[in-house]
Write a protein that holds these residues in place. Structure first.
Motif, PDB file in Angstrom:
ATOM      1  N   VAL A  75     -46.084   9.026 -21.806  1.00 58.68           N
ATOM      2  CA  VAL A  75     -45.350   7.856 -21.906  1.00 58.68           C
ATOM      3  C   VAL A  75     -44.054   7.722 -20.850  1.00 58.68           C
ATOM      4  N   ARG A  76     -43.847   7.599 -19.275  1.00 59.49           N
ATOM      5  CA  ARG A  76     -42.801   7.702 -18.666  1.00 59.49           C
ATOM      6  C   ARG A  76     -42.170   6.256 -18.778  1.00 59.49           C
ATOM      7  N   LEU A  77     -40.887   6.265 -18.435  1.00 53.04           N
ATOM      8  CA  LEU A  77     -40.534   4.908 -17.914  1.00 53.04           C
ATOM      9  C   LEU A  77     -39.241   5.915 -16.646  1.00 53.04           C
ATOM     10  N   ALA A  78     -39.073   4.440 -15.876  1.00 54.20           N
ATOM     11  CA  ALA A  78     -38.950   4.984 -14.861  1.00 54.20           C
ATOM     12  C   ALA A  78     -38.335   3.583 -14.235  1.00 54.20           C
ATOM     13  N   ALA A  79     -36.734   3.637 -13.742  1.00 52.57           N
ATOM     14  CA  ALA A  79     -36.309   2.676 -12.671  1.00 52.57           C
ATOM     15  C   ALA A  79     -35.797   1.711 -13.866  1.00 52.57           C
ATOM     16  N   PRO A  80     -35.537   1.737 -15.405  1.00 54.83           N
ATOM     17  CA  PRO A  80     -34.816   0.854 -15.844  1.00 54.83           C
ATOM     18  C   PRO A  80     -33.608   0.019 -15.005  1.00 54.83           C
ATOM     19  N   GLY A  81     -33.525  -1.027 -15.324  1.00 53.95           N
ATOM     20  CA  GLY A  81     -32.002  -1.237 -15.328  1.00 53.95           C
ATOM     21  C   GLY A  81     -30.827  -1.344 -16.746  1.00 53.95           C
ATOM     22  N   LEU A  90     -29.605   1.769 -27.611  1.00 60.77           N
ATOM     23  CA  LEU A  90     -28.912   0.438 -29.200  1.00 60.77           C
ATOM     24  C   LEU A  90     -30.213   1.197 -30.163  1.00 60.77           C
ATOM     25  N   SER A  91     -31.738   1.163 -29.727  1.00 63.05           N
ATOM     26  CA  SER A  91     -32.166   1.424 -29.997  1.00 63.05           C
ATOM     27  C   SER A  91     -32.787   2.463 -30.670  1.00 63.05           C
ATOM     28  N   ASN A  92     -32.681   3.579 -29.901  1.00 61.48           N
ATOM     29  CA  ASN A  92     -31.991   5.051 -30.164  1.00 61.48           C
ATOM     30  C   ASN A  92     -33.604   6.215 -29.639  1.00 61.48           C
ATOM     31  N   LEU A  93     -33.812   4.612 -28.202  1.00 62.17           N
ATOM     32  CA  LEU A  93     -35.406   5.592 -28.212  1.00 62.17           C
ATOM     33  C   LEU A  93     -34.731   6.694 -26.714  1.00 62.17           C
ATOM     34  N   MET A  94     -33.370   6.734 -26.375  1.00 59.38           N
ATOM     35  CA  MET A  94     -33.934   7.162 -24.990  1.00 59.38           C
ATOM     36  C   MET A  94     -34.145   9.068 -25.199  1.00 59.38           C
ATOM     37  N   ALA A  95     -34.038   9.578 -26.774  1.00 57.64           N
ATOM     38  CA  ALA A  95     -34.438  10.646 -26.762  1.00 57.64           C
ATOM     39  C   ALA A  95     -36.663  10.090 -26.915  1.00 57.64           C
ATOM     40  N   LEU A  96     -36.540   9.658 -27.262  1.00 53.28           N
ATOM     41  CA  LEU A  96     -37.996   9.836 -27.549  1.00 53.28           C
ATOM     42  C   LEU A  96     -38.723   9.660 -25.766  1.00 53.28           C
ATOM     43  N   PHE A  97     -38.310   9.154 -24.823  1.00 50.78           N
ATOM     44  CA  PHE A  97     -38.645   8.652 -24.083  1.00 50.78           C
ATOM     45  C   PHE A  97     -38.825   9.244 -22.630  1.00 50.78           C
ATOM     46  N   PRO A  98     -39.656  10.207 -21.701  1.00 55.42           N
ATOM     47  CA  PRO A  98     -38.952  10.688 -20.108  1.00 55.42           C
ATOM     48  C   PRO A  98     -38.872   9.383 -19.791  1.00 55.42           C
ATOM     49  N   ILE A  99     -37.122   9.564 -19.486  1.00 51.76           N
ATOM     50  CA  ILE A  99     -36.918   8.494 -19.217  1.00 51.76           C
ATOM     51  C   ILE A  99     -36.255   9.023 -17.051  1.00 51.76           C
ATOM     52  N   HIS A 100     -37.109   8.130 -15.773  1.00 49.60           N
ATOM     53  CA  HIS A 100     -36.758   8.924 -14.894  1.00 49.60           C
ATOM     54  C   HIS A 100     -35.782   7.264 -13.547  1.00 49.60           C
ATOM     55  N   GLY A 101     -34.998   8.023 -12.914  1.00 52.36           N
ATOM     56  CA  GLY A 101     -34.543   7.346 -11.284  1.00 52.36           C
ATOM     57  C   GLY A 101     -34.943   6.106 -11.319  1.00 52.36           C
ATOM     58  N   SER A 102     -37.129   6.553 -10.227  1.00 51.84           N
ATOM     59  CA  SER A 102     -37.928   6.084  -9.870  1.00 51.84           C
ATOM     60  C   SER A 102     -39.170   6.281  -9.744  1.00 51.84           C
ATOM     61  N   VAL A 103     -40.144   5.837  -9.701  1.00 49.71           N
ATOM     62  CA  VAL A 103     -41.024   5.885  -9.774  1.00 49.71           C
ATOM     63  C   VAL A 103     -41.839   7.193  -9.595  1.00 49.71           C
ATOM     64  N   GLU A 104     -41.363   7.380  -8.380  1.00 48.52           N
ATOM     65  CA  GLU A 104     -42.156   8.771  -7.944  1.00 48.52           C
ATOM     66  C   GLU A 104     -41.632   9.976  -8.487  1.00 48.52           C
ATOM     67  N   GLU A 105     -40.036   9.595  -8.808  1.00 51.05           N
ATOM     68  CA  GLU A 105     -39.498  10.918 -10.022  1.00 51.05           C
ATOM     69  C   GLU A 105     -40.498  10.914 -11.295  1.00 51.05           C
ATOM     70  N   ALA A 106     -40.846   9.889 -11.494  1.00 48.69           N
ATOM     71  CA  ALA A 106     -41.746   9.872 -12.867  1.00 48.69           C
ATOM     72  C   ALA A 106     -42.772  10.399 -12.482  1.00 48.69           C
ATOM     73  N   LEU A 107     -43.430  10.291 -11.480  1.00 40.53           N
ATOM     74  CA  LEU A 107     -45.343  11.183 -11.398  1.00 40.53           C
ATOM     75  C   LEU A 107     -44.580  12.718 -10.649  1.00 40.53           C
ATOM     76  N   ARG A 108     -43.784  12.460  -9.955  1.00 36.20           N
ATOM     77  CA  ARG A 108     -43.081  14.517 -10.114  1.00 36.20           C
ATOM     78  C   ARG A 108     -42.998  14.819 -11.039  1.00 36.20           C
ATOM     79  N   GLY A 109     -42.035  14.104 -12.430  1.00 38.12           N
ATOM     80  CA  GLY A 109     -41.669  14.799 -13.553  1.00 38.12           C
ATOM     81  C   GLY A 109     -40.711  15.091 -13.609  1.00 38.12           C
ATOM     82  N   GLU A 110     -39.885  14.664 -12.039  1.00 40.30           N
ATOM     83  CA  GLU A 110     -38.097  15.247 -12.249  1.00 40.30           C
ATOM     84  C   GLU A 110     -37.370  13.812 -12.980  1.00 40.30           C
ATOM     85  N   ALA A 111     -36.493  14.533 -14.073  1.00 47.65           N
ATOM     86  CA  ALA A 111     -35.535  13.657 -14.647  1.00 47.65           C
ATOM     87  C   ALA A 111     -34.396  12.719 -13.205  1.00 47.65           C
TER      88      ALA A 111
END
Lengths: 111, 141
Positions: A75-81, A90-111
């Motif tokens: 599960v990847r997160l893309a483009a969160p504001g 605040l929920s300490n979830l940053m390490a749990l999910f890969p977070i990407h700047g855009s959908v395209e980056e998430a599709l390519r697997g780039e941080a």
């Protein structure tokens, strides 16, 4: 809240528009459970149009991850504001999910 | 002369569909009171989580109950009061089953991490009064 799911190269891209809170999160949970139930190998959540997320939204993300992991799903997160990013922090979830700047980056697997 | 304290009060049904409306009122109030964008999000998140806890734990998701919200503007801070008319909610109390505690626990943790003070106490006659305080950064000493 509006949820749109499209498939691109075997990846489910779920675009969410609107606040994710106690009122709307059951609908999101249901849409995501459908994907994990079908063992979709990679789910990208496009959060670019989510101005606010509360603890029920966070619980939905964690639940999706819990459902996906047993079959090797991702599960990847893309483009969160900045609001959603802060709530993830605040929920300490940053390490749990890969977070990407855009959908395209998430599709390519780039941080 | 010190300006008079200002209050904004709102009474809403215990239905999750009103949480968005409540957040808008809190957010706009925070802007009017001169809070920063980060402080505004903190207030919106804390009030949202407080009300969601009431709906979930005090009213068992019964949407026909009532939640009273008071935003109290003081020169250096905003005090938020959330009052319900259900069973007294005690943090970590025995009436909360484990599943509820897991999700409710995150809500409480978020409230405590973004607000300067979070206090639960029994309200007069029935229910719980939750008081949360947020100081304005510019005036915080």
């Amino acid at each position: 809240m509006r949820i749109r799911t499209r498939f691109q190269e075997g990846v489910a891209v779920v675009s969410i528009e609107g606040d994710v809170d106690m009122y709307t999160s059951p609908e999101l949970r249901s849409a995501l459970s459908e994907l994990t139930g079908e063992r979709v190998p990679r789910i990208v959540l496009d959060l670019g149009a989510v101005p606010f997320m509360d603890s029920s939204g966070i619980a939905t993300l964690v639940q999706t991850l819990k459902e996906a992991r047993p079959y090797g799903g991702e599960v990847r997160l893309a483009a969160p504001g900045k609001n959603v990013l802060r709530i993830l922090e605040l929920s300490n979830l940053m390490a749990l999910f890969p977070i990407h700047g855009s959908v395209e980056e998430a599709l390519r697997g780039e941080a | 002369m010190r300006p008079p304290d200002e209050y904004i009060t709102l009474s809403l049904p215990s239905n999750p569909k009103y949480l968005g409306l409540l957040r808008e009122v809190v957010g706009r109030s925070a802007e009017i009171f001169g809070f920063s964008e980060e402080e505004k999000l903190s207030l919106m998140l804390a009030v949202n989580e407080g009300c969601a806890n009431i709906i979930e734990h005090c009213y068992g998701r019964d949407p026909s109950q009532k939640i009273d919200v008071t935003l109290h503007l003081l020169p250096d801070r905003m005090e938020v009061e959330l009052r319900d008319y259900g069973e007294y909610f005690e943090e970590g109390g025995r009436s909360i089953c484990d599943e509820e505690l897991r999700e409710g626990g995150l809500g409480l943790r978020l409230m405590k991490s973004v607000m300067d003070e979070v206090v639960f106490r029994p309200a007069e006659r029935e229910g719980t009064l939750l008081t949360m305080v947020k100081y304005r950064a510019a005036r915080r000493s």
